[in-house]
Design a protein around this motif. Structure first.
Motif, PDB file in Angstrom:
ATOM      1  N   TYR A  29       0.729  -1.148  -0.094  1.00 19.11           N
ATOM      2  CA  TYR A  29      -0.180   0.112   0.048  1.00 19.11           C
ATOM      3  C   TYR A  29       0.950   1.137  -0.118  1.00 19.11           C
ATOM      4  O   TYR A  29       0.689   2.400  -0.663  1.00 19.11           O
ATOM      5  CB  TYR A  29      -0.956   0.045   1.264  1.00 19.11           C
ATOM      6  N   GLY A  30       2.051   1.231   0.562  1.00 17.00           N
ATOM      7  CA  GLY A  30       2.615   2.328   0.802  1.00 17.00           C
ATOM      8  C   GLY A  30       3.661   2.606  -0.520  1.00 17.00           C
ATOM      9  O   GLY A  30       3.312   3.904  -0.878  1.00 17.00           O
ATOM     10  N   THR A  31       3.969   1.886  -1.199  1.00 20.62           N
ATOM     11  CA  THR A  31       4.519   1.869  -2.592  1.00 20.62           C
ATOM     12  C   THR A  31       3.192   2.666  -3.555  1.00 20.62           C
ATOM     13  O   THR A  31       3.764   3.315  -4.114  1.00 20.62           O
ATOM     14  CB  THR A  31       5.046   0.741  -3.238  1.00 20.62           C
ATOM     15  N   LEU A  32       2.126   1.920  -3.404  1.00 16.69           N
ATOM     16  CA  LEU A  32       0.954   2.581  -4.364  1.00 16.69           C
ATOM     17  C   LEU A  32       0.687   3.716  -4.090  1.00 16.69           C
ATOM     18  O   LEU A  32       0.476   4.694  -4.895  1.00 16.69           O
ATOM     19  CB  LEU A  32      -0.182   1.519  -4.177  1.00 16.69           C
ATOM     20  N   ARG A  33       0.716   4.234  -2.738  1.00 15.88           N
ATOM     21  CA  ARG A  33       0.501   5.662  -2.239  1.00 15.88           C
ATOM     22  C   ARG A  33       1.416   6.640  -2.859  1.00 15.88           C
ATOM     23  O   ARG A  33       1.029   7.689  -3.335  1.00 15.88           O
ATOM     24  CB  ARG A  33       0.167   5.543  -0.745  1.00 15.88           C
ATOM     25  N   THR A  34       2.701   5.992  -2.487  1.00 13.03           N
ATOM     26  CA  THR A  34       3.728   7.034  -3.164  1.00 13.03           C
ATOM     27  C   THR A  34       3.649   7.388  -4.692  1.00 13.03           C
ATOM     28  O   THR A  34       3.935   8.691  -5.209  1.00 13.03           O
ATOM     29  CB  THR A  34       5.081   6.448  -2.843  1.00 13.03           C
ATOM     30  N   GLN A  35       3.327   6.070  -5.303  1.00 14.81           N
ATOM     31  CA  GLN A  35       3.339   6.521  -6.738  1.00 14.81           C
ATOM     32  C   GLN A  35       2.295   7.260  -7.121  1.00 14.81           C
ATOM     33  O   GLN A  35       2.458   8.152  -8.024  1.00 14.81           O
ATOM     34  CB  GLN A  35       3.137   5.022  -7.640  1.00 14.81           C
ATOM     35  N   LEU A  36       1.146   7.180  -6.570  1.00 18.27           N
ATOM     36  CA  LEU A  36      -0.132   8.037  -6.913  1.00 18.27           C
ATOM     37  C   LEU A  36      -0.046   9.549  -6.425  1.00 18.27           C
ATOM     38  O   LEU A  36      -0.219  10.461  -7.051  1.00 18.27           O
ATOM     39  CB  LEU A  36      -1.229   7.569  -6.192  1.00 18.27           C
ATOM     40  N   GLU A  37       0.810   9.736  -5.095  1.00 18.65           N
ATOM     41  CA  GLU A  37       1.080  11.039  -4.968  1.00 18.65           C
ATOM     42  C   GLU A  37       2.107  11.595  -5.699  1.00 18.65           C
ATOM     43  O   GLU A  37       2.161  12.909  -6.047  1.00 18.65           O
ATOM     44  CB  GLU A  37       1.975  11.093  -3.299  1.00 18.65           C
ATOM     45  N   THR A  38       3.066  10.752  -6.162  1.00 21.40           N
ATOM     46  CA  THR A  38       3.862  11.479  -7.356  1.00 21.40           C
ATOM     47  C   THR A  38       3.138  11.990  -8.281  1.00 21.40           C
ATOM     48  O   THR A  38       3.426  13.050  -9.050  1.00 21.40           O
ATOM     49  CB  THR A  38       4.964  10.326  -7.725  1.00 21.40           C
ATOM     50  N   SER A  39       2.452  11.093  -8.966  1.00 21.20           N
ATOM     51  CA  SER A  39       1.544  11.639 -10.059  1.00 21.20           C
ATOM     52  C   SER A  39       0.638  12.703  -9.863  1.00 21.20           C
ATOM     53  O   SER A  39       0.758  13.568 -10.834  1.00 21.20           O
ATOM     54  CB  SER A  39       0.429  10.366 -10.454  1.00 21.20           C
ATOM     55  N   LEU A  40       0.160  12.941  -8.825  1.00 24.15           N
ATOM     56  CA  LEU A  40      -0.518  14.150  -8.455  1.00 24.15           C
ATOM     57  C   LEU A  40       0.160  15.110  -8.399  1.00 24.15           C
ATOM     58  O   LEU A  40      -0.021  16.417  -8.839  1.00 24.15           O
ATOM     59  CB  LEU A  40      -1.232  14.037  -6.980  1.00 24.15           C
ATOM     60  N   LYS A  41       1.590  15.142  -7.853  1.00 27.04           N
ATOM     61  CA  LYS A  41       2.272  16.119  -7.666  1.00 27.04           C
ATOM     62  C   LYS A  41       2.786  16.769  -9.151  1.00 27.04           C
ATOM     63  O   LYS A  41       3.025  17.932  -9.614  1.00 27.04           O
ATOM     64  CB  LYS A  41       3.684  15.926  -7.192  1.00 27.04           C
ATOM     65  N   LEU A  42       2.842  15.733  -9.984  1.00 21.00           N
ATOM     66  CA  LEU A  42       3.450  16.179 -11.468  1.00 21.00           C
ATOM     67  C   LEU A  42       2.328  16.609 -12.042  1.00 21.00           C
ATOM     68  O   LEU A  42       2.415  17.697 -12.838  1.00 21.00           O
ATOM     69  CB  LEU A  42       4.023  14.727 -12.016  1.00 21.00           C
ATOM     70  N   VAL A  43       1.027  16.443 -11.948  1.00 19.75           N
ATOM     71  CA  VAL A  43      -0.148  17.036 -12.646  1.00 19.75           C
ATOM     72  C   VAL A  43      -0.007  18.511 -12.120  1.00 19.75           C
ATOM     73  O   VAL A  43      -0.243  19.376 -12.865  1.00 19.75           O
ATOM     74  CB  VAL A  43      -1.304  16.334 -12.420  1.00 19.75           C
ATOM     75  N   LYS A  44      -0.084  18.569 -10.756  1.00 20.94           N
ATOM     76  CA  LYS A  44      -0.011  19.957 -10.337  1.00 20.94           C
ATOM     77  C   LYS A  44       0.919  20.947 -10.725  1.00 20.94           C
ATOM     78  O   LYS A  44       0.764  22.145 -11.007  1.00 20.94           O
ATOM     79  CB  LYS A  44      -0.038  19.922  -8.775  1.00 20.94           C
ATOM     80  N   ALA A  45       2.197  20.435 -11.109  1.00 20.20           N
ATOM     81  CA  ALA A  45       3.301  21.244 -11.524  1.00 20.20           C
ATOM     82  C   ALA A  45       2.907  21.337 -12.994  1.00 20.20           C
ATOM     83  O   ALA A  45       3.241  22.490 -13.414  1.00 20.20           O
ATOM     84  CB  ALA A  45       4.498  20.383 -11.604  1.00 20.20           C
ATOM     85  N   ALA A  46       2.336  20.544 -13.876  1.00 17.13           N
ATOM     86  CA  ALA A  46       2.062  20.840 -15.099  1.00 17.13           C
ATOM     87  C   ALA A  46       0.913  21.924 -15.255  1.00 17.13           C
ATOM     88  O   ALA A  46       0.913  22.909 -15.979  1.00 17.13           O
ATOM     89  CB  ALA A  46       1.437  19.742 -15.774  1.00 17.13           C
ATOM     90  N   GLU A  47      -0.042  21.975 -14.329  1.00 15.24           N
ATOM     91  CA  GLU A  47      -1.157  22.858 -14.165  1.00 15.24           C
ATOM     92  C   GLU A  47      -0.509  24.233 -13.804  1.00 15.24           C
ATOM     93  O   GLU A  47      -0.780  25.448 -14.428  1.00 15.24           O
ATOM     94  CB  GLU A  47      -2.127  22.573 -12.986  1.00 15.24           C
ATOM     95  N   THR A  48       0.383  24.332 -12.962  1.00  9.83           N
ATOM     96  CA  THR A  48       1.135  25.508 -12.670  1.00  9.83           C
ATOM     97  C   THR A  48       1.663  26.106 -13.931  1.00  9.83           C
ATOM     98  O   THR A  48       1.807  27.447 -14.128  1.00  9.83           O
ATOM     99  CB  THR A  48       2.058  25.365 -11.501  1.00  9.83           C
ATOM    100  N   GLN A  49       2.428  25.524 -14.574  1.00 13.12           N
ATOM    101  CA  GLN A  49       3.219  25.796 -15.797  1.00 13.12           C
ATOM    102  C   GLN A  49       2.081  26.144 -16.937  1.00 13.12           C
ATOM    103  O   GLN A  49       2.368  27.173 -17.460  1.00 13.12           O
ATOM    104  CB  GLN A  49       4.345  24.603 -16.372  1.00 13.12           C
TER     105      GLN A  49
END
Length: 53
Positions: A29-49
């Protein structure tokens, strides 16, 4: 703009990896959560750009 597309692709890759792990039940579960959190951070970075352009 190409940087934004690159970030979105990385986000999708992280999401797919998390879903693949979930479907195969081979990841914790921890690995899955980390991957999904990474995905969310990247989407937010793209939104900011996109907002800056």
């Amino acid at each position: 703009m190409s940087l934004c597309v690159s970030v979105l692709i990385q986000s999708q890759t992280a999401s797919v990896a998390a879903l693949h792990g979930l479907l195969n039940e081979g990841r914790s579960y921890g690995t899955l959560r980390t991957q999904l959190e990474t995905s969310l951070k990247l989407v937010k970075a793209a939104e900011t750009q996109l907002k800056q352009n």
